[in-house]
Design an enzyme around this catalytic site. Structure first.
Site, PDB file in Angstrom:
ATOM      1  CD  GLU A  70     -76.214  29.838  94.916  1.00 43.42           C
ATOM      2  OE1 GLU A  70     -76.329  30.414  96.059  1.00 43.42           O
ATOM      3  OE2 GLU A  70     -75.770  28.664  94.802  1.00 43.42           O
ATOM      4  CB  CYS A  71     -73.230  29.193  89.481  1.00 38.91           C
ATOM      5  SG  CYS A  71     -71.567  29.014  88.504  1.00 38.91           S
ATOM      6  N   GLY A  72     -74.793  28.193  87.099  1.00 43.53           N
ATOM      7  CA  GLY A  72     -75.524  27.379  85.915  1.00 43.53           C
ATOM      8  C   GLY A  72     -76.908  28.106  85.797  1.00 43.53           C
TER       9      GLY A  72
END
Length: 452
Positions: free
Chosen positions: A333-335
């Site tokens: 997720e994201c990072g």
């Protein structure tokens, strides 16, 4: 399965805009009441990873996110009731302005006011009165009268410049019959350090305990906490609740957790545990790899762009992650998504090689804010559900995608548009996107959006 329960007593601390002092008041009050021996259950209205970590540090109890856009009434009631178990009071910090949200989805817009209506928790409004005097009463009058379903029980003034300033504001507001619980003077020294996504994380804040005690001393000195606490109450009637029904993506889930991977929603982890899953935490920054005995790996969001050099040098982690992906699913997720790609360019323009599990290049040197609620539909079968399963969540990042090639993870639309766009990648056992999961809708699918 639904059951009926009464919600615990609570109080929502809100404002009319961002930056008005909600976090100062919330942390100070939480810490002060905890020091007095009260069992304070913290909560955050809306999607936020950073503030809840400070709540937990201030109270010694995990904070919970209550999001009225992504979560239905049953789930919200469940989380509110669970938060208040074995607690004397729930203190919930609002987000943005009290009535600020997105176009409504199902029953609510995601504003803190939605949580107030559902829980019947009263609202104490913190007003930044810098640059104004009696005009503060106009804002107080408008807020109190705006929505009869939201009980604003009084205000706390912030950024008072002098005793004269305090009297001007207090007299005008109290003339309306609106109580003023206190007035906070301007004190820059109490400000917590910030970075691009908000406050510096609680775990990275130096002398955090002393800072929290300083905020508690400050709030106790200027706010009538006894009168404010006496306003807290629970729902007048019991509510139908349902448990968090998020299906765990695996039986033994490897979860990355350290300063670079820290954005985890507690209600999801709790739901996975209650469904029988075991969570195994590991630290990429300590060059730890996901345990081979796990059957799913979760790389959550955080700040990999601040630690890109260390991650690139963590060969045991990267090699172990590649080996893990040969046998079991990995999701970022994201990072975490950025780390699954081929490379990450940091703020100084230096490229760092990442895991190379997705054809993805991202850059933090070219910043562009992506922010807002997202409704996602899985483009293919996934550990999160069947093709077309609807997920509710949000994006919040400054990274720019330089290259993104491959099969699509999901189709998303934001809260302000009907058009869908592709989101993330899903190649073999590996998937990821900038989308942060908040909740799923049980049994709901969207065949029209699941295009591949």
């Amino acid at each position: 399965m639904r059951r009926v329960t009464a919600l615990p007593p609570g109080l929502i601390l809100a404002a009319l805009r961002s930056g008005a002092g909600k976090t100062t008041l919330a942390l100070g009050m939480m810490r002060a009441l905890t020091r007095r021996g009260l069992r304070v259950a913290p909560a955050k209205c809306g999607p936020d990873y950073i503030d809840p970590a400070f709540h937990a540090a201030a109270t010694g109890r995990a904070s919970v996110n209550l999001d009225a856009w992504a979560m239905d009434e049953g789930l919200l009631s469940h989380l509110a009731a669970r938060a208040g178990e074995q607690a004397d009071v729930v203190i919930a910090e609002g987000a943005m302005g009290l009535f600020d949200g997105a176009p409504p989805l199902d029953f609510a817009s995601g504003a803190a006011a939605d949580i107030a209506r559902l829980t019947r928790w009263p609202v104490a409004l913190i007003l930044d009165v810098s640059g104004q005097g009696q005009t503060a009463a106009v804002l107080a009058r408008g807020a109190v009268a705006h929505d009869p379903g939201v009980a604003i029980v009084g205000v706390v003034l912030n950024k008072i410049a002098s005793e004269r300033h305090r009297k001007l504001c207090c007299q005008a507001i109290e003339a309306l019959g609106v109580p003023v619980f206190g007035a906070l003077p301007r004190v820059k020294a109490l400000a917590l350090p910030e970075r691009h996504l908000g406050l510096v994380q609680a775990a990275e804040t130096e002398d955090l305990a002393a800072r929290l005690d300083g905020l508690a001393d400050f709030v106790e000195a200027h706010v009538d906490l006894e009168t404010l606490l006496a306003c807290a109450r629970g729902a007048a009637t019991a509510r139908a609740v349902r448990g968090c029904q998020e299906r765990p993506p695996g039986q033994r889930i490897a979860v990355a957790r350290d300063a670079a991977f820290s954005f985890l929603y507690p209600h999801l982890l709790q739901a996975w545990r209650e469904a029988g899953a075991e969570l195994c935490f590991f630290s990429p920054l300590a060059d730890e790899s996901p345990p081979e005995t796990c059957d799913f790996c979760w790389l959550c969001g955080g700040y990999p762009e601040l630690h890109a050099g260390r991650i690139a040098a963590a060969q045991n982690f990267l090699g172990g992650l590649r080996n893990f992906a040969r046998a079991a699913p990995v999701h970022g997720e994201c990072g975490g998504y950025m780390v699954l790609g081929d490379g990450l360019v940091d703020a100084d323009g230096e490229r760092h090689a990442m895991a190379g599990l997705l054809r993805l290049e991202t850059s933090f040197s070219q910043r562009k804010l992506a922010l807002g609620y997202r409704r996602a539909s899985l483009a293919a079968a996934h550990a999160f559900g069947a093709r077309g399963t609807i997920l509710y969540g949000h994006e919040f990042h400054y990274a720019v995608t330089l290259r993104e090639d491959g099969r699509i993870f999901a189709w998303v639309r934001d809260a302000y548009a009907e058009e869908t766009r592709s989101c993330g990648l899903h190649e073999g056992t590996v998937s990821g996107s900038f989308f942060h999961l908040l909740a799923t809708k049980k049994g709901a699918t969207d065949d029209a959006a699941a295009r591949v």
